[in-house]
Design an enzyme around this catalytic site. Structure first.
Site, mmCIF file in Angstrom:
data_model
loop_
_atom_site.group_PDB
_atom_site.id
_atom_site.type_symbol
_atom_site.label_atom_id
_atom_site.label_comp_id
_atom_site.label_asym_id
_atom_site.label_seq_id
_atom_site.Cartn_x
_atom_site.Cartn_y
_atom_site.Cartn_z
ATOM 1 N N SER A 101 7.840 7.737 -6.157
ATOM 2 C CA SER A 101 6.282 7.858 -6.094
ATOM 3 C C SER A 101 6.118 8.574 -4.892
ATOM 4 O O SER A 101 4.863 9.117 -4.599
ATOM 5 C CB SER A 101 5.588 6.874 -6.156
ATOM 6 O OG SER A 101 5.837 5.745 -5.314
ATOM 7 N N ASP A 139 -1.605 -1.498 -0.272
ATOM 8 C CA ASP A 139 -0.424 -0.669 -0.458
ATOM 9 C C ASP A 139 -0.406 -0.035 1.018
ATOM 10 O O ASP A 139 -1.168 0.890 1.267
ATOM 11 C CB ASP A 139 -0.834 0.588 -1.429
ATOM 12 C CG ASP A 139 0.144 1.419 -1.585
ATOM 13 O OD1 ASP A 139 1.094 1.499 -0.806
ATOM 14 O OD2 ASP A 139 0.069 2.437 -2.555
ATOM 15 N N HIS A 163 2.660 4.244 0.182
ATOM 16 C CA HIS A 163 1.942 5.319 -0.110
ATOM 17 C C HIS A 163 1.114 5.692 0.808
ATOM 18 O O HIS A 163 0.807 5.056 1.951
ATOM 19 C CB HIS A 163 1.375 5.216 -1.688
ATOM 20 C CG HIS A 163 2.329 4.752 -2.771
ATOM 21 N ND1 HIS A 163 2.345 4.008 -3.350
ATOM 22 C CD2 HIS A 163 3.391 5.469 -3.076
ATOM 23 C CE1 HIS A 163 3.190 3.502 -4.205
ATOM 24 N NE2 HIS A 163 4.050 4.651 -3.989
#
Ligand SMILES: *[C@@H]1O[C@H](CO)[C@@H](O)[C@H](O)[C@H]1NC(C)=O
Ligand SMILES: *[C@@H]1O[C@H](CO)[C@@H](O)[C@H](O)[C@H]1NC(C)=O
Ligand SMILES: *[C@@H]1O[C@H](CO)[C@@H](O)[C@H](O)[C@H]1NC(C)=O
Ligand SMILES: *[C@@H]1O[C@H](CO)[C@@H](O)[C@H](O)[C@H]1NC(C)=O
Ligand SMILES: *[C@@H]1O[C@H](CO)[C@@H](O)[C@H](O)[C@H]1NC(C)=O
Ligand SMILES: *[C@@H]1O[C@H](CO)[C@@H](O)[C@H](O)[C@H]1NC(C)=O
Ligand SMILES: *[C@@H]1O[C@H](CO)[C@@H](O)[C@H](O)[C@H]1NC(C)=O
Length: 338
Positions: free
Chosen positions: A92, A313, A316
């Site tokens: 990702s 998070d 990311h």
């Protein structure tokens, strides 16, 4: 005399390392308005999910010394890539860079119609005006996970997806973030290293063998006169505040980059493994050595503004944001051969 000056200048150019430098506040950033980008995957769309501060959008990477990093020019990039395909292969973090590139190209040519496709592990967008295709190929480990009688086997020595990658003119690879995963996040039951099938092994050692397998794949399959190959480099996480002198904190609530002199974490070890591997390859693979410049951006993660309120998070990156700089480096490497 002139030749001495030329010599000096060319040795200065060779000494230029665009991956060392600092982040400067720049009012002209971000390079696009994320609200008008139709390509951002939910978890990266920080403003949409309520991130209140915006100064994280306004930093420009300034390489140290004599280096010059050209400003991203999406129209120029598309003109030069007319009829070509760019493919990001990886996890990702590759999606992060893929989404960013789509936003940058869309902002450069907002009236260009596009065709979007999304299959299980292969996604793509064609910008029709320039016939440029940007793709993402999902591969957490680059090497294969094969289902056998005993269960899912992570095979450190084989790459079966390679044939699918060769349709691209530009390939950008990345892997690491899934290697340490255990428990329900682990995508395999056994790991096969040569003729040994093991329940587990040192994860960095396994990663190292897998990227060697990948390097061998490049050596035997890629034609460098038609295909440019890049490695994205290892993207850092910000879950341990001691790395920037704030024990107990994470990326949550961070609104400013770190000052290089106040960043205590050393180099990312996996980046060093990739660097050493690539330096020994006969075919040219360009490493985006983005670990350090990204380490300085504890402020650039989604944290809780990712559409899922219960998670924080710090792996990311928000879009717009840091991956735009990764793509600025991609542009500079592809077009200006930095
Ligand atoms: C960046 O350059 C400075 C000055 O030459 C050096 O001290 C530092 O170690 C370099 N940092 C990285 C991450 O290369
Ligand atoms: C677009 O480029 C692809 C190659 O990537 C080529 O096969 C196709 O014919 C091109 N389409 C147009 C309309 O030019
Ligand atoms: C896009 O189209 C609109 C409306 O037709 C026009 O006003 C605008 O100038 C166009 N933008 C670009 C970058 O061509
Ligand atoms: C496994 O590979 C090693 C080194 O290539 C070799 O020495 C050994 O005999 C092999 N073992 C089996 C069971 O095939
Ligand atoms: C922060 O943690 C590090 C070890 O992780 C320790 O060496 C240091 O003394 C701590 N600093 C403070 C201010 O607590
Ligand atoms: C460098 O590559 C050669 C062959 O291409 C290989 O034999 C050697 O083990 C490699 N060295 C390292 C440090 O990876
Ligand atoms: C997250 O919290 C906000 C504010 O409390 C709420 O409006 C939103 O629906 C929540 N989102 C999810 C996915 O639960």
């Amino acid at each position: 005399m002139i030749s001495v000056v030329v010599l000096l200048m060319s040795s200065m150019a060779m000494a230029c390392n665009v991956f060392n430098g600092s982040w400067l506040y720049d009012e002209s950033y971000p390079l696009y308005d994320s609200w008008s980008c139709p390509f951002i995957h939910g978890d990266f769309d920080c403003l949409r999910f309520g991130r209140p501060d915006t100064s994280y959008l306004k930093f420009r990477w300034q390489p140290a010394g004599p280096c010059h990093l050209p400003r991203f020019d999406g129209v120029d990039l598309m003109k030069r890539l007319e009829g070509k395909k760019i493919m990001f292969v990886g996890d990702s973090l590759s999606v992060n860079q893929y989404d960013s590139l789509l936003c940058l190209l869309h902002a450069a040519s907002p009236n260009s119609t596009f065709i979007r496709s999304q299959h299980d592990f292969l996604w793509g967008v064609v910008f029709e005006e320039y016939n440029v295709t940007v793709m993402y190929y999902m591969s957490h480990y680059l090497v294969d996970v094969v289902v056998e009688k005993i269960g899912r086997v992570l095979n450190l020595d084989t790459i079966r997806s390679g044939a699918d990658w060769l349709i691209a003119d530009v390939l950008i690879f990345n892997t690491w973030h899934w290697w340490p995963a255990t428990g329900v996040h682990q995508q395999w039951d056994y790991v096969r290293d040569g003729n040994r099938t093991l329940k587990d092994m040192d994860r960095t050692a396994a990663f190292s063998k897998a990227v060697s397998t990948w390097a061998n794949w490049v050596e035997s399959n890629v034609n460098p006169s038609t295909t440019r190959v890049f490695f994205q480099g290892i993207s850092p996480v910000h879950i341990g505040g001691e790395e920037w002198g704030e024990n107990g904190s994470t990326c949550e609530g961070q609104t400013e980059p770190s000052n290089p002199s106040a960043y205590y974490a050393g180099p990312v070890p996996q980046e060093a493994i990739v660097k050493k591997l690539l330096s020994n390859m006969t075919k040219p693979v360009y490493l985006f050595d983005i670990s350090y410049l990204s380490q300085l951006r504890k402020d650039a993660h989604p944290s809780k503004y990712n559409g899922v309120n219960s998670t924080n998070d710090c792996s990311h990156w928000c879009i717009a944001g840091l991956p735009d700089t990764w793509n600025q480096l991609l542009y500079a490497a592809l077009i200006h051969r930095i």
